[in-house]
Design a protein around this motif. Structure first.
Motif, PDB file in Angstrom:
ATOM      1  N   GLU A 212       0.831  -1.201   0.000  1.00 32.48           N
ATOM      2  CA  GLU A 212       0.000   0.000   0.000  1.00 32.48           C
ATOM      3  C   GLU A 212       0.865   1.251   0.000  1.00 32.48           C
ATOM      4  OE1 GLU A 212      -4.176   0.846   2.052  1.00 32.48           O
ATOM      5  OE2 GLU A 212      -2.556   0.725   3.521  1.00 32.48           O
ATOM      6  N   SER A 213       1.926   1.250   0.799  1.00 33.57           N
ATOM      7  CA  SER A 213       2.785   2.433   0.882  1.00 33.57           C
ATOM      8  C   SER A 213       3.447   2.739  -0.457  1.00 33.57           C
ATOM      9  CB  SER A 213       3.834   2.254   1.978  1.00 33.57           C
ATOM     10  OG  SER A 213       4.757   1.243   1.657  1.00 33.57           O
ATOM     11  N   VAL A 214       3.915   1.709  -1.154  1.00 32.06           N
ATOM     12  CA  VAL A 214       4.566   1.919  -2.457  1.00 32.06           C
ATOM     13  C   VAL A 214       3.559   2.396  -3.486  1.00 32.06           C
ATOM     14  CG1 VAL A 214       5.724   0.765  -4.377  1.00 32.06           C
ATOM     15  CG2 VAL A 214       6.445   0.300  -2.024  1.00 32.06           C
ATOM     16  N   TYR A 215       2.371   1.821  -3.471  1.00 29.08           N
ATOM     17  CA  TYR A 215       1.362   2.188  -4.473  1.00 29.08           C
ATOM     18  C   TYR A 215       0.947   3.656  -4.333  1.00 29.08           C
ATOM     19  CZ  TYR A 215      -2.731   1.976  -7.468  1.00 29.08           C
ATOM     20  OH  TYR A 215      -3.642   2.203  -8.473  1.00 29.08           O
ATOM     21  N   LEU A 216       0.809   4.124  -3.106  1.00 27.92           N
ATOM     22  CA  LEU A 216       0.274   5.462  -2.878  1.00 27.92           C
ATOM     23  C   LEU A 216       1.311   6.575  -2.920  1.00 27.92           C
ATOM     24  CD1 LEU A 216      -2.137   4.746   0.126  1.00 27.92           C
ATOM     25  CD2 LEU A 216      -2.823   5.235  -2.239  1.00 27.92           C
ATOM     26  N   SER A 217       2.522   6.307  -2.464  1.00 30.42           N
ATOM     27  CA  SER A 217       3.367   7.381  -1.936  1.00 30.42           C
ATOM     28  C   SER A 217       4.452   7.889  -2.867  1.00 30.42           C
ATOM     29  CB  SER A 217       4.039   6.909  -0.645  1.00 30.42           C
ATOM     30  OG  SER A 217       3.100   6.348   0.234  1.00 30.42           O
ATOM     31  N   GLN A 218       4.790   9.150  -2.666  1.00 32.83           N
ATOM     32  CA  GLN A 218       6.032   9.707  -3.188  1.00 32.83           C
ATOM     33  C   GLN A 218       7.189   9.416  -2.251  1.00 32.83           C
ATOM     34  OE1 GLN A 218       4.500  13.751  -3.362  1.00 32.83           O
ATOM     35  NE2 GLN A 218       4.769  13.766  -5.588  1.00 32.83           N
ATOM     36  N   GLU A 244      -3.863  -0.278 -12.056  1.00 32.84           N
ATOM     37  CA  GLU A 244      -3.642  -1.720 -11.981  1.00 32.84           C
ATOM     38  C   GLU A 244      -2.420  -2.150 -12.790  1.00 32.84           C
ATOM     39  OE1 GLU A 244      -5.038  -4.023 -10.083  1.00 32.84           O
ATOM     40  OE2 GLU A 244      -6.098  -2.358  -9.132  1.00 32.84           O
ATOM     41  N   LEU A 245      -2.112  -1.448 -13.863  1.00 33.23           N
ATOM     42  CA  LEU A 245      -0.914  -1.776 -14.634  1.00 33.23           C
ATOM     43  C   LEU A 245       0.334  -1.560 -13.797  1.00 33.23           C
ATOM     44  CD1 LEU A 245      -1.752  -0.308 -18.167  1.00 33.23           C
ATOM     45  CD2 LEU A 245      -1.714  -2.710 -17.460  1.00 33.23           C
ATOM     46  N   PHE A 246       0.329  -0.513 -12.973  1.00 30.64           N
ATOM     47  CA  PHE A 246       1.468  -0.275 -12.097  1.00 30.64           C
ATOM     48  C   PHE A 246       1.581  -1.369 -11.053  1.00 30.64           C
ATOM     49  CE2 PHE A 246       3.161   1.870  -8.182  1.00 30.64           C
ATOM     50  CZ  PHE A 246       4.483   1.947  -8.612  1.00 30.64           C
ATOM     51  N   ARG A 247       0.441  -1.830 -10.524  1.00 29.16           N
ATOM     52  CA  ARG A 247       0.465  -2.873  -9.496  1.00 29.16           C
ATOM     53  C   ARG A 247       1.091  -4.172 -10.002  1.00 29.16           C
ATOM     54  NH1 ARG A 247      -4.849  -1.056  -7.499  1.00 29.16           N
ATOM     55  NH2 ARG A 247      -4.609  -0.339  -5.338  1.00 29.16           N
ATOM     56  N   THR A 248       1.049  -4.415 -11.291  1.00 26.66           N
ATOM     57  CA  THR A 248       1.599  -5.658 -11.852  1.00 26.66           C
ATOM     58  C   THR A 248       2.917  -5.429 -12.589  1.00 26.66           C
ATOM     59  OG1 THR A 248       0.257  -5.369 -13.868  1.00 26.66           O
ATOM     60  CG2 THR A 248      -0.689  -6.694 -12.082  1.00 26.66           C
ATOM     61  N   SER A 249       3.500  -4.243 -12.428  1.00 29.81           N
ATOM     62  CA  SER A 249       4.704  -3.897 -13.180  1.00 29.81           C
ATOM     63  C   SER A 249       5.976  -4.301 -12.437  1.00 29.81           C
ATOM     64  CB  SER A 249       4.743  -2.385 -13.453  1.00 29.81           C
ATOM     65  OG  SER A 249       4.947  -1.670 -12.233  1.00 29.81           O
ATOM     66  N   ALA A 250       7.072  -4.397 -13.198  1.00 21.61           N
ATOM     67  CA  ALA A 250       8.385  -4.666 -12.599  1.00 21.61           C
ATOM     68  C   ALA A 250       8.829  -3.498 -11.727  1.00 21.61           C
ATOM     69  CB  ALA A 250       9.406  -4.921 -13.708  1.00 21.61           C
ATOM     70  N   ASP A 251       8.444  -2.280 -12.103  1.00 24.69           N
ATOM     71  CA  ASP A 251       8.800  -1.098 -11.321  1.00 24.69           C
ATOM     72  C   ASP A 251       8.191  -1.179  -9.922  1.00 24.69           C
ATOM     73  OD1 ASP A 251      10.224   1.237 -11.161  1.00 24.69           O
ATOM     74  OD2 ASP A 251       8.640   2.507 -11.984  1.00 24.69           O
ATOM     75  N   TYR A 252       6.910  -1.563  -9.850  1.00 29.10           N
ATOM     76  CA  TYR A 252       6.231  -1.706  -8.566  1.00 29.10           C
ATOM     77  C   TYR A 252       6.901  -2.781  -7.711  1.00 29.10           C
ATOM     78  CZ  TYR A 252       2.392  -2.649  -5.275  1.00 29.10           C
ATOM     79  OH  TYR A 252       1.638  -2.841  -4.147  1.00 29.10           O
ATOM     80  N   ALA A 253       7.196  -3.923  -8.323  1.00 31.43           N
ATOM     81  CA  ALA A 253       7.865  -5.000  -7.587  1.00 31.43           C
ATOM     82  C   ALA A 253       9.229  -4.549  -7.073  1.00 31.43           C
ATOM     83  CB  ALA A 253       8.009  -6.225  -8.485  1.00 31.43           C
ATOM     84  N   HIS A 254       9.931  -3.755  -7.880  1.00 31.75           N
ATOM     85  CA  HIS A 254      11.238  -3.233  -7.485  1.00 31.75           C
ATOM     86  C   HIS A 254      11.137  -2.377  -6.231  1.00 31.75           C
ATOM     87  CE1 HIS A 254      15.093  -1.106  -7.830  1.00 31.75           C
ATOM     88  NE2 HIS A 254      14.424   0.032  -7.830  1.00 31.75           N
ATOM     89  N   TRP A 255      10.195  -1.445  -6.217  1.00 27.69           N
ATOM     90  CA  TRP A 255      10.064  -0.546  -5.070  1.00 27.69           C
ATOM     91  C   TRP A 255       9.522  -1.276  -3.847  1.00 27.69           C
ATOM     92  CZ3 TRP A 255      12.883   3.456  -4.953  1.00 27.69           C
ATOM     93  CH2 TRP A 255      13.222   4.120  -6.140  1.00 27.69           C
TER      94      TRP A 255
END
Length: 269
Positions: A212-218, A244-255
């Motif tokens: 949740e923190s990664v999805y929402l935050s700067q 939802e595309l961000f939630r399944t992205s490599a960038d999201y997994a990285h952060w």
């Protein structure tokens, strides 16, 4: 391309912050030290999550920022705020608690307009502004519904609308979605980001969820417990809007991996 992690040295880049926390320690009457020597700047218009395990002082720090408790040591200042005759800053904020804390005898509209009425806004103006805010959180048509007639997610939407109806400079949220199912939680995360992107208030969001923190935050401020203290201040270099595309992205997994590592280090410290 996935970017390397960067720990943020300052929140404001030279501009005056909205809130400054300097050397704050909170010790309760029973001797428990909830937070120790916390330093933090909150800039205008940014989205910050306070991430940490239960008992690390996230909620205590949030309440002190709101003025619902005083530090034992240190200061919390609002450099750009108006001050009263006693020198106290006039905190322009909205607060969303873990529970919706709605008045059960009042309709959704009456709950939302309460802060306006406390500020002296009356009659049709208050009702119009409350109805507009309910529509913005997806509850148009539920103005006359009572809390008992609303789902958990809908009640939390009313709570968010109530916190935002006065258009505060800062919105403080204390794990508002923790008790909701995952689907509802994701939907409210999306709605919250939509409100933030449209209005650019400063948001401070307490959570124990890395995802949740990664999805929402700067920014993610990682805290350790016993006593609570800041262990990392991580800048999430991922663009908005997020979906939802961000939630399944490599960038999201990285952060998420980086934030998890920082949290693991904080817990082990």
């Amino acid at each position: 391309m996935v970017q390397a992690a960067r720990v943020r040295a300052t929140a404001t880049g030279g501009a005056r912050p909205l809130v400054t926390v300097r050397g704050v320690t909170k010790q309760f009457a029973n001797g428990t030290i909830a937070v120790r020597d916390v330093n933090l700047d909150l800039a205008t218009g940014e989205f910050v999550s306070l991430l940490g395990p239960s008992g690390c002082g996230k909620s205590t720090l949030l309440r002190m920022i709101a003025g619902l408790g005083d530090p034992s040591v240190g200061t919390i200042d609002w450099p750009t705020a108006m001050h009263d005759a006693s020198g106290h800053a006039e905190r322009d904020l909205g607060f969303v608690f873990q529970d919706p804390t709605l008045m059960p005898w009042a309709t959704a509209l009456a709950n939302v307009t309460l802060p306006l009425r406390l500020k002296g806004v009356k009659g049709r103006e208050a009702e119009d502004r409350g109805a507009e805010m309910l529509a913005l959180v997806g509850l148009k048509g539920f103005e006359t519904s009572y809390p008992r007639e609303l789902s958990g997610g809908m009640k939390m939407r009313v709570s968010i609308a109530r916190a935002l109806v006065t258009h505060p400079k800062i919105l403080l949220m204390d794990e508002p979605f923790a008790a909701l199912d995952e689907i509802t939680r994701h939907r409210l995360n999306d709605d919250l980001l939509g409100l933030w992107e449209a209005n650019r208030f400063t948001a401070v969001f307490v959570t124990h969820s890395v995802f949740e923190s990664v999805y929402l935050s700067q920014r993610i401020v990682v805290m350790a417990a016993r006593p609570g203290r800041v262990m990392a201040d991580l800048r999430v270099e991922a663009p908005y809007p997020r979906d939802e595309l961000f939630r399944t992205s490599a960038d999201y997994a990285h952060w998420c991996r980086i934030a998890s590592e920082k949290l693991k280090e904080a817990i082990a410290s």
